[in-house]
Every structure is written in structure tokens, then in C-alpha cells.
Design a protein around this motif. Structure first.
Motif, PDB file in Angstrom:
ATOM      1  N   GLY A 676       0.743  -1.227  -0.107  1.00  0.00           N
ATOM      2  CA  GLY A 676      -0.057  -0.144  -0.095  1.00  0.00           C
ATOM      3  C   GLY A 676       0.845   1.284  -0.189  1.00  0.00           C
ATOM      4  N   ALA A 677       0.195   2.500   0.332  1.00  0.00           N
ATOM      5  CA  ALA A 677       0.875   3.725   0.481  1.00  0.00           C
ATOM      6  C   ALA A 677       0.200   4.752   1.175  1.00  0.00           C
ATOM      7  CB  ALA A 677       1.102   4.189  -1.145  1.00  0.00           C
ATOM      8  N   PRO A 678       0.748   5.766   1.513  1.00  0.00           N
ATOM      9  CA  PRO A 678      -0.377   6.793   2.236  1.00  0.00           C
ATOM     10  C   PRO A 678      -1.507   7.193   1.558  1.00  0.00           C
ATOM     11  CG  PRO A 678       2.216   7.226   2.569  1.00  0.00           C
ATOM     12  CD  PRO A 678       1.805   6.113   1.453  1.00  0.00           C
ATOM     13  N   SER A 679      -2.526   7.108   2.124  1.00  0.00           N
ATOM     14  CA  SER A 679      -4.021   7.381   1.627  1.00  0.00           C
ATOM     15  C   SER A 679      -4.352   8.661   1.575  1.00  0.00           C
ATOM     16  CB  SER A 679      -4.880   6.696   2.326  1.00  0.00           C
ATOM     17  OG  SER A 679      -4.926   7.081   3.885  1.00  0.00           O
ATOM     18  N   PRO A 680      -5.419   9.103   1.021  1.00  0.00           N
ATOM     19  CA  PRO A 680      -6.000  10.359   0.857  1.00  0.00           C
ATOM     20  C   PRO A 680      -6.611  10.913   2.080  1.00  0.00           C
ATOM     21  CG  PRO A 680      -7.425   8.974  -0.533  1.00  0.00           C
ATOM     22  CD  PRO A 680      -6.185   8.177  -0.019  1.00  0.00           C
ATOM     23  N   ARG A 681      -6.729  11.875   2.127  1.00  0.00           N
ATOM     24  CA  ARG A 681      -7.570  12.771   3.244  1.00  0.00           C
ATOM     25  C   ARG A 681      -8.809  13.049   2.804  1.00  0.00           C
ATOM     26  NH1 ARG A 681      -6.352  17.367   5.598  1.00  0.00           N
ATOM     27  NH2 ARG A 681      -4.705  18.314   4.294  1.00  0.00           N
ATOM     28  N   PHE A 682      -9.158  13.313   1.810  1.00  0.00           N
ATOM     29  CA  PHE A 682     -10.377  13.897   1.035  1.00  0.00           C
ATOM     30  C   PHE A 682     -10.878  12.777   0.238  1.00  0.00           C
ATOM     31  CE2 PHE A 682      -7.695  17.597   2.148  1.00  0.00           C
ATOM     32  CZ  PHE A 682      -8.427  18.241   2.896  1.00  0.00           C
ATOM     33  N   GLY A 683     -12.215  12.888  -0.197  1.00  0.00           N
ATOM     34  CA  GLY A 683     -12.647  12.037  -1.040  1.00  0.00           C
ATOM     35  C   GLY A 683     -13.302  10.614  -0.683  1.00  0.00           C
ATOM     36  N   GLU A 684     -13.786   9.770  -1.508  1.00  0.00           N
ATOM     37  CA  GLU A 684     -14.270   8.370  -1.160  1.00  0.00           C
ATOM     38  C   GLU A 684     -13.579   7.466  -0.563  1.00  0.00           C
ATOM     39  OE1 GLU A 684     -15.977   7.051  -4.571  1.00  0.00           O
ATOM     40  OE2 GLU A 684     -17.622   8.381  -4.965  1.00  0.00           O
ATOM     41  N   ARG A 685     -12.105   7.746  -0.922  1.00  0.00           N
ATOM     42  CA  ARG A 685     -11.151   6.616  -0.179  1.00  0.00           C
ATOM     43  C   ARG A 685     -10.534   7.300   1.107  1.00  0.00           C
ATOM     44  NH1 ARG A 685      -8.206   4.326  -5.710  1.00  0.00           N
ATOM     45  NH2 ARG A 685      -9.957   3.268  -6.439  1.00  0.00           N
ATOM     46  N   ALA A 686     -10.889   8.496   1.572  1.00  0.00           N
ATOM     47  CA  ALA A 686     -10.316   8.985   2.729  1.00  0.00           C
ATOM     48  C   ALA A 686     -10.685   8.044   4.134  1.00  0.00           C
ATOM     49  CB  ALA A 686     -10.560  10.316   3.031  1.00  0.00           C
ATOM     50  N   ASN A 687      -9.927   7.881   4.995  1.00  0.00           N
ATOM     51  CA  ASN A 687     -10.217   7.229   6.274  1.00  0.00           C
ATOM     52  C   ASN A 687     -10.254   8.019   7.417  1.00  0.00           C
ATOM     53  OD1 ASN A 687     -10.765   4.496   4.993  1.00  0.00           O
ATOM     54  ND2 ASN A 687      -8.547   4.477   4.686  1.00  0.00           N
ATOM     55  N   CYS A 688     -10.427   9.295   7.205  1.00  0.00           N
ATOM     56  CA  CYS A 688     -10.220  10.120   8.515  1.00  0.00           C
ATOM     57  C   CYS A 688     -11.588   9.986   9.407  1.00  0.00           C
ATOM     58  CB  CYS A 688     -10.125  11.643   8.083  1.00  0.00           C
ATOM     59  SG  CYS A 688      -8.234  11.484   7.202  1.00  0.00           S
ATOM     60  N   SER A 689     -11.442  10.174  10.715  1.00  0.00           N
ATOM     61  CA  SER A 689     -12.655  10.371  11.610  1.00  0.00           C
ATOM     62  C   SER A 689     -13.051  11.571  11.843  1.00  0.00           C
ATOM     63  CB  SER A 689     -12.433   9.448  12.928  1.00  0.00           C
ATOM     64  OG  SER A 689     -11.251  10.155  13.392  1.00  0.00           O
ATOM     65  N   ASP A 690     -11.885  12.549  11.994  1.00  0.00           N
ATOM     66  CA  ASP A 690     -12.421  14.040  11.943  1.00  0.00           C
ATOM     67  C   ASP A 690     -12.387  14.622  10.736  1.00  0.00           C
ATOM     68  OD1 ASP A 690     -12.069  13.764  14.825  1.00  0.00           O
ATOM     69  OD2 ASP A 690     -10.117  14.963  14.875  1.00  0.00           O
ATOM     70  N   PRO A 691     -13.479  15.513  10.252  1.00  0.00           N
ATOM     71  CA  PRO A 691     -13.525  15.987   9.322  1.00  0.00           C
ATOM     72  C   PRO A 691     -12.452  17.006   8.738  1.00  0.00           C
ATOM     73  CG  PRO A 691     -14.961  17.512  10.973  1.00  0.00           C
ATOM     74  CD  PRO A 691     -14.399  16.216  11.414  1.00  0.00           C
ATOM     75  N   GLN A 692     -11.914  16.756   7.658  1.00  0.00           N
ATOM     76  CA  GLN A 692     -10.748  17.553   7.111  1.00  0.00           C
ATOM     77  C   GLN A 692     -11.306  18.872   6.390  1.00  0.00           C
ATOM     78  OE1 GLN A 692      -7.414  15.790   7.594  1.00  0.00           O
ATOM     79  NE2 GLN A 692      -9.037  15.197   9.178  1.00  0.00           N
ATOM     80  N   THR A 693     -11.053  19.934   6.867  1.00  0.00           N
ATOM     81  CA  THR A 693     -11.712  21.253   6.594  1.00  0.00           C
ATOM     82  C   THR A 693     -10.857  22.246   5.731  1.00  0.00           C
ATOM     83  OG1 THR A 693     -11.300  22.206   8.587  1.00  0.00           O
ATOM     84  CG2 THR A 693     -13.478  21.102   8.338  1.00  0.00           C
ATOM     85  N   ASP A 694      -9.410  21.741   5.898  1.00  0.00           N
ATOM     86  CA  ASP A 694      -8.722  22.935   5.168  1.00  0.00           C
ATOM     87  C   ASP A 694      -8.725  22.409   3.549  1.00  0.00           C
ATOM     88  OD1 ASP A 694      -7.215  20.117   5.888  1.00  0.00           O
ATOM     89  OD2 ASP A 694      -5.890  20.582   4.228  1.00  0.00           O
ATOM     90  N   GLU A 695      -7.853  23.348   2.716  1.00  0.00           N
ATOM     91  CA  GLU A 695      -7.839  22.926   1.324  1.00  0.00           C
ATOM     92  C   GLU A 695      -6.942  21.903   0.752  1.00  0.00           C
ATOM     93  OE1 GLU A 695      -6.771  26.734  -0.356  1.00  0.00           O
ATOM     94  OE2 GLU A 695      -4.861  26.859   0.720  1.00  0.00           O
ATOM     95  N   GLY A 696      -6.184  21.222   1.861  1.00  0.00           N
ATOM     96  CA  GLY A 696      -5.378  20.495   1.155  1.00  0.00           C
ATOM     97  C   GLY A 696      -4.137  20.979   0.637  1.00  0.00           C
ATOM     98  N   ILE A 697      -3.453  20.309  -0.447  1.00  0.00           N
ATOM     99  CA  ILE A 697      -2.268  20.634  -1.117  1.00  0.00           C
ATOM    100  C   ILE A 697      -2.591  21.423  -2.227  1.00  0.00           C
ATOM    101  CG2 ILE A 697      -0.315  19.854  -2.578  1.00  0.00           C
ATOM    102  CD1 ILE A 697       0.168  19.497   0.427  1.00  0.00           C
ATOM    103  N   THR A 698      -2.241  22.760  -2.453  1.00  0.00           N
ATOM    104  CA  THR A 698      -2.112  23.455  -3.538  1.00  0.00           C
ATOM    105  C   THR A 698      -1.062  23.741  -4.225  1.00  0.00           C
ATOM    106  OG1 THR A 698      -2.058  25.415  -2.307  1.00  0.00           O
ATOM    107  CG2 THR A 698      -4.226  24.613  -2.783  1.00  0.00           C
ATOM    108  N   TYR A 699      -0.924  24.412  -5.663  1.00  0.00           N
ATOM    109  CA  TYR A 699       0.464  24.300  -6.352  1.00  0.00           C
ATOM    110  C   TYR A 699       0.442  25.618  -6.751  1.00  0.00           C
ATOM    111  CZ  TYR A 699      -0.037  19.422  -6.169  1.00  0.00           C
ATOM    112  OH  TYR A 699      -0.089  18.085  -5.932  1.00  0.00           O
ATOM    113  N   PRO A 700       1.792  26.142  -7.059  1.00  0.00           N
ATOM    114  CA  PRO A 700       3.199  25.390  -6.818  1.00  0.00           C
ATOM    115  C   PRO A 700       3.409  25.441  -5.136  1.00  0.00           C
ATOM    116  CG  PRO A 700       3.444  27.524  -7.489  1.00  0.00           C
ATOM    117  CD  PRO A 700       2.021  27.601  -7.520  1.00  0.00           C
ATOM    118  N   PHE A 701       4.266  24.647  -4.718  1.00  0.00           N
ATOM    119  CA  PHE A 701       4.949  24.939  -3.632  1.00  0.00           C
ATOM    120  C   PHE A 701       6.293  24.566  -3.704  1.00  0.00           C
ATOM    121  CE2 PHE A 701       3.381  20.383  -3.442  1.00  0.00           C
ATOM    122  CZ  PHE A 701       4.446  19.847  -3.049  1.00  0.00           C
TER     123      PHE A 701
END
Length: 776
Positions: A676-701
Motif C-alpha cells: 500500500g501507500a499513504p492514503s488520501p485525506r479527502f474523497g471517497e477513499r479517505a479514512n479520517c474520523s475528524d472532518p478535514q476542513t482545510d484546502e489540502g495541497i495547492t500548487y505550486p509549492f
């Protein structure tokens, strides 16, 4: 193997060109030479990725880029191969064929024209091919692989005494002659390679990063960068190399051959990807049905590769597709990866299973060490390939190293240092139950193999992987692995209720209950004669296992804490002692509890470090010895507290400080290793119990070091979204780290990650130093 989709067209070989200034006389004799900018002919490497026109006579004539389509009535594809080739007069050099010289290896090239054709030959004449043949194709309805197939598109470049070049067609051995025909070496033309512009862009994936590596060490002298301590770049060459795992980290013919559609080997809709399905959570009943049928009953995945990539790469969810292509590896390197441990891994029983039921073809034998040898060979080939792209030997950023001193030198030069290792069940062919021409390994065998593989550059070893071998009981992994061990040895499994003294530390894989209680009958003598003859398994795995269906199906499981009854053999202890004398890196995390405990007794007696690249540290003892482990970042933000994604990392750093160790820990993703590999924080495949309310990764960085700018990653036609897809391939480790930084972890708090290459080198230096002392 000629692909049915490859169409050859006959090439007008020589085009008349003007190379001198003509006067007004009828005979057109020249009055002055035109200066032609050309490659200087000093090195075969200087031509890398150059755009050229090719002349056999100092610029009077050039190889044309204008094809003549063969008459289909004359025999279809390839019919023009024996045709007479006639030159066509053109006005100037700009009308000549323009060819990109794309390196396929050091001094070897693909010659790629302006419309995407390849210069090839049948040994008699020059031709253009719209595609280069694949070594994998369908013959009479069966997938067949031509191992080590020499491509019709590769050319060897030579320099001549007069500052020109010769081109040899590698497959036929013939050279380009002065009249455009293919000739013997003594008739080869001295070719002028006139520099041109506007060549076609060779198919390749984008890097999605810009800048140059400028940060190579810290102020205290520590090398800069993190370690990936557990990588498998060439799993495509595991399991017989036939496509059980699909996709290569590079291919001499380019990305179209490295990452093609997987339908030939995984079947339509991925239905022959039995191993991938089983590692993605399939149950035993469904697996048995698929094994009998040779394919899965329903669609498993979309198979499109380059340039579409509909569903893969997808490291968090797909176990059997490449996620460490060299461009993705380069993006990780630019993001701070400076040391990588490349383990050759495979599994003979899984190879025999998938090929035995007809789900996949085989490129070569299933034997573990045959596969290991091919992976080591391919790793050196990849180093040469990257060198070739960068301009010659030693010029690339991917550097295989053989000592900690060499690694330091390469990292300080701004490169990625690569260490070779082996992680497989039957190391050195030392089986618990030898078969065929194999016999039980002796100490002399172990010494010979250690010397052989050390000479070949291997510095890290796992004594055991999944299954029982001549060095130790297997790692204790449960479930389907137990069936594999039974198939491999003919022995019942060997779990007992774990003694209290072995429960004082993490058992790794050797933990928990027993899934197949019917297979578990502990024996007193580890290397006793097996009760069952499994010699028919390779040819008929399903039929062989069917005899024992009563042991596999319907039996109760055993709850509680069980572990392997046996540990290291005398030969296993001898292996560890000899590894230490050579200053080699001992990987301990596939040792079952009893072997693990004994290994630490040996290590402590000799003050010798080890590494646990699956995350075990024996309550910090591995750090106290000067060794290392690995960590994972958390993948969810807290709704109430900032900077929590690195909590586990900080706990490990605190433990290292407590044990008096150099405080640095790196990754051990085990990519391409069914982990496997590190999973997403958002979307259908996320496994977070707390809501993820930030904007996530944006570009460029910017990278941690600030010297590289990262853009949104793209694979072919597909734009990746780290936020909803996770770490799709290794190159997105940049996003993983940036996600933790945006959670609030400071650069100071993350410094131990970027000193983890230094930590690994200090461990290796101690191993080397202790090895010298122990070998006296």
C-alpha cells in the motif's frame, strides 16, 4: 517478437543535398564550402538527445525523413525491405531528415524522426518503423514473451579517427554505408551529424518539478536528505518476470514500453490479475474460484497505461502496477530523497501459482535467485540509462554505491545514492526442503554466496522473508501466506502459544491468531522430513492443493497470541556472523519472534547495528545499538489540535534520544512490495474520523530545502490529485511532506527526517567498523 500493430515503411535512404555555393554554370560546380555546425565526434555520449541530420559524405547527401509506403499487394508490412531505394534531390539541409538521438544505454541510441517514426533496418536497407516491436505478444491465442529480445530500433554509435561517427544496427550487426545501404564494418561510412532544431519530442512523462539541487549538507556536516530504506524498483522482474507485476521503472525503448497497457498480462478488464486482487482484500473462496478458472469472475481494473493511465498508477489501492518509474523517482529525489535501498524481491511459490494456473506467462524461471540476479542486473542497467540521458558515465543522479564513504560523496555531490539489497524467501537457494538438483546449504555454500553477491554490490540482506528456509522459520505472516509455506515445504505450519518473554516486544508479522487451524500441527524438529510431497505444485498448484482441501476449508481459527515455534538455525546464526564480518547491513524485520530475539543477542554480544525497515525497534534496542527503523506520518489532521500528523515521528525521535542514538528516522514505504501507500485525506477513499476542513495541497509549492518548485503532478493524460488519491507514486512524497508542514510541523521538527540519510550512513559506518574488528 514483432508486434501486430507495428508497421514498417521503406525509407528513401539518401537525399541529394547542396553542400557548396553554386555558380551559374551548367555543371553546378561549387565555388565555396558552406560551414555546417556538427557534433565534434569526440565522444559517443555527446550525442545524447541531440537533434541531427545524418550525412555519409561530409554534407553532400543526407538520410531522408521521407518514407515510401510499401505496396500492400507486394506483401504488406515490411514488403519494401528488399526494394531498390532511390534518392530524391532537395534544395537545402533544412529538407533533410531530422533525427533525435535518444539514448537507450551508454553509447546506444534510438533514432527518432520528426513525425514519430524510428530509423530501423533489416540488415540490408534502412527503414522507418512507426512503432518498435514489443517482446510480449500473442501467438496462437497465447501470451508469449521473447526474453532478452534485441530491438530493431537500437543503434551503437562509434567515433572515428577523423572526428566523425559510425552507426551500427545492433540487431543485424550491419553499418550504415556511404550509399545508404547496410554494409560490413570495413565499408562503414564516416557520418557527419549536423546539428538541427525542431526535432520531435520523444515520448516521456513530465517531471512536474523545476530547479536544481543546491542543498547537500547541514551546517554540522551531516548530509542533507531523507532515506527510503525499503524500495523495490524492479518488481516487474519478480515472479518469473512475466507480468504478474506490471510496469518497469525504465525501459531502453522508452515509456511506451516501460508502462504500456497491462491487458496482455492482466487480461481484459484486469481479470487475470489474481495476485493483485488477493492483495487488495479478496476472500479465500473467491480466490479459489479464480484459481480454478485462471481468471477473476468480474472486472478488476482498467488496463490502460501510457498515455491514458485511467486507473493506475495508484499505490494506495493497486498492488500490481509500477509506482516508481524513474521520472517519479527523480521527482522524489529533487524533493529531498538522497539515499535509497533497492531490495530485489520475489517469491517462487506465488510465481508458480500464477503461472501454473495459466493466469500469467513467464519470462524466466520462478527460482528466487534467478529473479534476484535479473533485478540486480536491471538496476545497473537503469544507472547506465540515466547516465546516458545526462551525457555519459557517472553523469546521472542515480548512483549505486558500495560503501558509506561513496554514499557520502555522491550525496554531497547532489546525487541519489542507491544501496543494493535482497529480500526473498529462499536466500542463496538455501531451502528448508531442497528439491530437484538442490541440496541443503552448507557453511561453505553460504561463504561462497556472500562473497559472490558482495562482489556484485549487494550490501543489505534479509536472512528470511515469508517462508521457512535454511536460515530460519518464516516471518509468521498468517492467512494465505500459510498456504504458501505449506506448499513450499510440505510441512504443517508451526505456531504455538507465544511464551511471555517473546511478547515483550513487537512481533511484527509473527503476531495474533492462526487463520488455518487445520494446517497447524507444531513439530519438534524444524528440519525433519516433510509429511507431504508437494513436488507437483509447480505444474499443477490447484490440483496439488485440492488434495488438502479438508485442511484449508472449514477448520476453525485459533485466537490469541501465537508465534513460530522455531527460530534461527545454526546456519542462520552463521550467516549473521559472516554478514557482520563483511560489515553488511542486517535487515531484521522478517525474523519471527524467536529468531528476532536470538538475533539481538548476537548483535548485542558484538555491538553491531541492524535495521528494521518494517518499523520494529525492539523497544528502542535497535537504536541503542546504533541502528535504525522507519516511520509513517499520520494521514489525518486533528479537528482541534494543530501539528499532529507528525506525532508518531516525534515519539520515535524522542525514543532515539533516550537511547543515546543519533536522532534521525526515514521512510520505508515498501512501494511495489504489496504494502500500500499513504492514503488520501479527502474523497471517497479517505479514512479520517475528524472532518478535514482545510484546502489540502495547492500548487505550486517549494520543497523543504527551498531549491525546487513542485507543480501539480501529471501522468500522461491524467492529472493527479494528492488530496483525493493519496501518494499515487513515489514522486508524491513531496506532497506528503508538504501536507505535514501545512499541518503545522516546523522545519526544525522535521529536520530529523532530512538527516535520516546521515543516520543510515552512521549505522553503515559502524557496521563497517565493527566488521573490520570482527574479521581480525
Amino acid at each position: 517478437m514483432n508486434s501486430p500493430f507495428t508497421k514498417f515503411v521503406s525509407l528513401l535512404c539518401i537525399t541529394l543535398m547542396t553542400a557548396a555555393c553554386s555558380d551559374s554554370s551548367d555543371n553546378g560546380s561549387g565555388t565555396g564550402a558552406v560551414s555546417i555546425a556538427a557534433l565534434p565526434g569526440e565522444s559517443v555520449y555527446e550525442a545524447a538527445n541531440a537533434c541531427v541530420a545524418i550525412s555519409p559524405d561530409e554534407g553532400k547527401y543526407y538520410i531522408s525523413g521521407t518514407p515510401v509506403i510499401p505496396d500492400d499487394d507486394a506483401g504488406g508490412a515490411g514488403a519494401g525491405w528488399e526494394s531498390d531505394l532511390t534518392g530524391v534531390g532537395v534544395a537545402d539541409l533544412s529538407d533533410a531528415g531530422r533525427f533525435l538521438l535518444r539514448p537507450s544505454d551508454l553509447g546506444k541510441y534510438l533514432i527518432y524522426d520528426r513525425v514519430g517514426n524510428y530509423l530501423v533496418s533489416n540488415g540490408d536497407v534502412l527503414l522507418l518503423a512507426t512503432q518498435l516491436a514489443s517482446d510480449t505478444g500473442v501467438v496462437d491465442g497465447e501470451v508469449v514473451i521473447e526474453d532478452r529480445m534485441q530491438s530493431e530500433g537500437e543503434w551503437q554509435l562509434y567515433t572515428t579517427a577523423n572526428g566523425r561517427y559510425q552507426l551500427q544496427h545492433i540487431k543485424s550487426g550491419a553499418y550504415i554505408g556511404s550509399e545508404g545501404a547496410m554494409v560490413t564494418e570495413d565499408q562503414a561510412a564516416s557520418l557527419l551529424l549536423a546539428l538541427q532544431t525542431d526535432c520531435a519530442e520523444f515520448p516521456e512523462l513530465t517531471l512536474d518539478a523545476s530547479g536544481e539541487v543546491t542543498v547537500t549538507e547541514f551546517e554540522d556536516g551531516s548530509v542533507f536528505g531523507f532515506v527510503e530504506s525499503h524500495a523495490h524498483l524492479f518488481t516487474n522482474l519478480a515472479f518469473g518476470g512475466g507480468g504478474t507485476f506490471h510496469g518497469a521503472p525504465f525501459h531502453p525503448l522508452g515509456v511506451e514500453h516501460a508502462l504500456p497497457d497491462c491487458d496482455l498480462v492482466h487480461g481484459e478488464e484486469g481479470r487475470r490479475d489474481i495476485m493483485g486482487s488477493s492483495f487488495s482484500g479478496g476472500d479465500l473462496d473467491a480466490l479459489l474460484v479464480a484459481l480454478v478458472a485462471g481468471e477473476l469472475p468480474e472486472k478488476d481494473h482498467d488496463t490502460e497505461g501510457y498515455p491514458v493511465f485511467t486507473e493506475w498508477p495508484a499505490a494506495p489501492s493497486s498492488a500490481t502496477h509500477q509506482v516508481q518509474y524513474y521520472k517519479w523517482l527523480e521527482r522524489a529525489y529533487l524533493s529531498g530523497l538522497r539515499l535509497l535501498i533497492q531490495h530485489a524481491t520475489t517469491n517462487e511459490i506465488l510465481c508458480q501459482l500464477t503461472t501454473g494456473v495459466g493466469a500469467q506467462p513467464r519470462r524466466f524461471d520462478c527460482n528466487d535467485m534467478v529473479n534476484v540476479d535479473r533485478i540486480i542486473e536491471a538496476t545497473y542497467a537503469m544507472e547506465r540509462y540515466i547516465d546516458a540521458q545526462e551525457g555519459g558515465p557517472g553523469e546521472g543522479w542515480f548512483r549505486i554505491v558500495f560503501s558509506p564513504a561513496e554514499a557520502r560523496e555522491e550525496i554531497k555531490a547532489g546525487n541519489l545514492a542507491v544501496v543494493l539489497g535482497i529480500e526473498t524467501s529462499d536466500l542463496f537457494d538455501c531451502y528448508l526442503v531442497p528439491f530437484g538438483d538442490f541440496s541443503a546449504c552448507t557453511e561453505a555454500d553460504v561463504l561462497a554466496k556472500l562473497d559472490e553477491y558482495h562482489d556484485r554490490g549487494v550490501r543489505a540482506l534479509f536472512p528470511v522473508h515469508k517462508y521457512d528456509n535454511g536460515f530460519s522459520a518464516g516471518d509468521g505472516d498468517r492467512g494465505i501466506i500459510d498456504i504458501g509455506n505449506f506448499s513450499h515445504t510440505g510441512h504443517y505450519n508451526n505456531y504455538v502459544e507465544c511464551p511471555e518473554e517473546l511478547l515483550e516486544f513487537s512481533g511484527g508479522f509473527d503476531s495474533g491468531g492462526v487463520v488455518f487451524a487445520g494446517l497447524n500441527q507444531p513439530r519438534d524438529i524444524y528440519d525433519s522430513q516433510p509429511l507431504f510431497d508437494m513436488s507437483g505444485y509447480a505444474d499443477d498448484p490447484v490440483g496439488t492443493l485440492f488434495q488438502f482441501s479438508n485442511l484449508l476449508l472449514g477448520a476453525d481459527s485459533l485466537d490469541g497470541e501465537y508465534c513460530q515455534k522455531h527460530g534461527l538455525t545454526d546456519l542462520g546464526e552463521f550467516l549473521i556472523e559472516e554478514m557482520m564480518k563483511r560489515g553488511m547491513i542486517l535487515e531484521v524485520d522478517h525474523l519471527p519472534r524467536k529468531s528476532y530475539q536470538r538475533a539481538f543477542e548476537i548483535l548485542e554480544e558484538n555491538d553491531y547495528p541492524a535495521i528494521g525497515t518494517h518499523g520494529r525497534n525492539k523497544n528502542g534496542e535497535i537504536y541503542a545499538l546504533g541502528g535504525m527503523s522507519k516511520f509513517n506520518f499520520g494521514r489525518c489532521r486533528s479537528a482541534s489540535t494543530p501539528a499532529t500528523m507528525d506525532d508518531g515521528f516525534q515519539s520515535r525521535i524522542a525514543l532515539m534520544k533516550e537511547k543515546g542514538a543519533f536522532p534521525a528516522e526515514g521512510f520505508g514505504f515498501d512501494l511495489n512490495g504489496f504494502a500500500g501507500a499513504p492514503s488520501p485525506r479527502f474523497g471517497e477513499r479517505a479514512n479520517c474520523s475528524d472532518p478535514q476542513t482545510d484546502e489540502g495541497i495547492t500548487y505550486p509549492f517549494k520543497s523543504y530545502a527551498g531549491d525546487i518548485t513542485l507543480e501539480q503532478p501529471v501522468v500522461g493524460n491524467r492529472t493527479l490529485d494528492f488530496n483525493t488519491e493519496g501518494m499515487v507514486h513515489l514522486g508524491l512524497v513531496a506532497e506528503l511532506i508538504e501536507d505535514v508542514r501545512r499541518d503545522g510541523a516546523t522545519d526544525e521538527e522535521l529536520e530529523p527526517l532530512f538527516k535520516s540519510a546521515e543516520g543510515y550512513l552512521r549505522m553503515w559506518e559502524k557496521a563497517q567498523s565493527r566488521g573490520l574488528a570482527l574479521s581480525q
